[in-house]
Design an enzyme around this catalytic site. Structure first.
Site, PDB file in Angstrom:
ATOM      1  N   ARG A  90      40.776   1.695   0.642  1.00  0.00           N
ATOM      2  CA  ARG A  90      41.470   2.422  -0.426  1.00  0.00           C
ATOM      3  C   ARG A  90      42.979   2.252  -0.346  1.00  0.00           C
ATOM      4  O   ARG A  90      43.700   2.770  -1.198  1.00  0.00           O
ATOM      5  CB  ARG A  90      41.163   3.908  -0.292  1.00  0.00           C
ATOM      6  CG  ARG A  90      40.092   4.443  -1.246  1.00  0.00           C
ATOM      7  CD  ARG A  90      39.888   5.883  -0.873  1.00  0.00           C
ATOM      8  NE  ARG A  90      39.330   6.751  -1.850  1.00  0.00           N
ATOM      9  CZ  ARG A  90      38.047   7.092  -1.924  1.00  0.00           C
ATOM     10  NH1 ARG A  90      37.152   6.526  -1.151  1.00  0.00           N
ATOM     11  NH2 ARG A  90      37.659   7.997  -2.791  1.00  0.00           N
ATOM     12  N   ARG A 129      28.591  16.361 -12.451  1.00  0.00           N
ATOM     13  CA  ARG A 129      27.551  15.796 -11.583  1.00  0.00           C
ATOM     14  C   ARG A 129      27.128  16.758 -10.470  1.00  0.00           C
ATOM     15  O   ARG A 129      27.905  17.548  -9.972  1.00  0.00           O
ATOM     16  CB  ARG A 129      27.967  14.429 -11.036  1.00  0.00           C
ATOM     17  CG  ARG A 129      29.088  14.440 -10.047  1.00  0.00           C
ATOM     18  CD  ARG A 129      29.519  13.013  -9.694  1.00  0.00           C
ATOM     19  NE  ARG A 129      30.558  13.017  -8.686  1.00  0.00           N
ATOM     20  CZ  ARG A 129      31.146  11.929  -8.209  1.00  0.00           C
ATOM     21  NH1 ARG A 129      30.797  10.732  -8.654  1.00  0.00           N
ATOM     22  NH2 ARG A 129      32.075  12.030  -7.291  1.00  0.00           N
ATOM     23  N   ARG A 163      29.737  18.677  -5.150  1.00  0.00           N
ATOM     24  CA  ARG A 163      30.837  18.416  -4.218  1.00  0.00           C
ATOM     25  C   ARG A 163      32.002  19.351  -4.516  1.00  0.00           C
ATOM     26  O   ARG A 163      32.370  19.510  -5.675  1.00  0.00           O
ATOM     27  CB  ARG A 163      31.297  16.952  -4.346  1.00  0.00           C
ATOM     28  CG  ARG A 163      30.366  15.984  -3.648  1.00  0.00           C
ATOM     29  CD  ARG A 163      30.726  14.558  -3.928  1.00  0.00           C
ATOM     30  NE  ARG A 163      32.146  14.238  -3.801  1.00  0.00           N
ATOM     31  CZ  ARG A 163      32.639  13.016  -3.855  1.00  0.00           C
ATOM     32  NH1 ARG A 163      31.821  11.986  -4.022  1.00  0.00           N
ATOM     33  NH2 ARG A 163      33.926  12.801  -3.742  1.00  0.00           N
ATOM     34  N   ARG A 174      42.656  12.675  -7.311  1.00  0.00           N
ATOM     35  CA  ARG A 174      41.937  11.507  -6.770  1.00  0.00           C
ATOM     36  C   ARG A 174      42.223  10.268  -7.616  1.00  0.00           C
ATOM     37  O   ARG A 174      42.362   9.161  -7.095  1.00  0.00           O
ATOM     38  CB  ARG A 174      40.435  11.800  -6.703  1.00  0.00           C
ATOM     39  CG  ARG A 174      40.103  12.765  -5.549  1.00  0.00           C
ATOM     40  CD  ARG A 174      38.790  13.509  -5.741  1.00  0.00           C
ATOM     41  NE  ARG A 174      37.625  12.645  -5.772  1.00  0.00           N
ATOM     42  CZ  ARG A 174      36.437  13.004  -6.284  1.00  0.00           C
ATOM     43  NH1 ARG A 174      36.276  14.204  -6.797  1.00  0.00           N
ATOM     44  NH2 ARG A 174      35.435  12.170  -6.261  1.00  0.00           N
TER      45      ARG A 174
END
Ligand code: AMP
Length: 221
Positions: A90, A129, A163, A174
């Protein structure tokens, strides 16, 4: 032939979904630093304790920690297993470490697949999600509810989880981290001629087909 593939793309691009397809269909192993870190947080290890606040804020855990996790996991797997890196590297430093980690184990990076997505659709994808707490099957509030409400299609469990970092504010951080630190590593791989771009907004099966085509080319040629 052992393959070493990176799936690159912002949070919510579908890297995890595609990686688990490749696990099921080809026996490849998904190396997700996010999953490894979440397991460390759950187990309460020193790494987990260090990482938790950073993850909850949507920022990046230190390069040393994540590269260390990847090296350890590759050692556990041994030399003959094909792997998909999901959420790693990353940063530029991680990309450099990965080259060293692979070379030290007689491996080399075969391909980088970038999932292209429209950022404004990602917040909707991510904040809806959830997954089965038992088997990990992924679901979505709007796009993929369990067939029987409250029951996992795969294992029948009634427990689901979300999450903690899948909330809008953290998702935006993010994404900013992705733009600032991860997207700039792409040119390193472009220069090696090993990057293919895939439309990550397409259906899961269509994206999977596109990745399959890339993998068969990488295996034969
Ligand atoms: P992910 O499951 O890939 O979305 O990762 C969840 C969170 O774990 C990220 O927002 C970071 O805080 C941390 N993380 C996962 N992989 C890395 C990585 N390669 N480098 C730094 N932090 C990471």
């Amino acid at each position: 032939m052992t393959l070493n593939i990176i799936l690159l793309g912002p949070p919510g691009a579908g890297k995890g979904t595609q990686a688990s397809r490749l696990e099921d269909e080809h026996g490849m192993i998904q190396l997700s630093t996010g999953d490894m870190l979440r397991a460390a947080v759950k187990a309460g290890t020193p790494t987990g304790k260090q990482a938790k606040a950073v993850m909850d804020a949507g920022e990046l855990v230190s390069d040393e920690i994540v590269s260390g996790l990847i090296g350890e996991r590759l050692d556990e797997l041994g030399p003959d297993v094909s792997v998909i890196f999901d959420g790693y590297p990353r940063t530029g430093a991680q990309a450099e470490s990965l080259d060293e980690i692979l070379a030290a184990r007689g491996r080399k990076l075969d391909h980088v697949i970038e999932l292209l997505v429209q950022e404004d659709a990602l917040v909707d994808r991510i904040t809806g999600r959830f997954s089965c707490a038992q088997c990990g099957e992924g679901y979505h509030d709007r796009y993929k509810q369990p067939k029987v409400a409250g029951t996992c299609d795969v294992c029948g469990s009634h427990e689901f989880k979300r999450r903690p970092d899948d909330n809008e504010e953290t998702v935006r951080t993010r994404m900013a981290e992705y733009r600032a630190k991860t997207a700039p590593i792409l040119p390193i791989y472009e220069a090696r001629g090993i990057v293919t771009h895939v439309d990550g907004m397409a259906d899961i099966d269509v994206v999977n087909d596109a990745i399959e085509t890339i993998l068969s080319a990488a295996t034969t040629g």
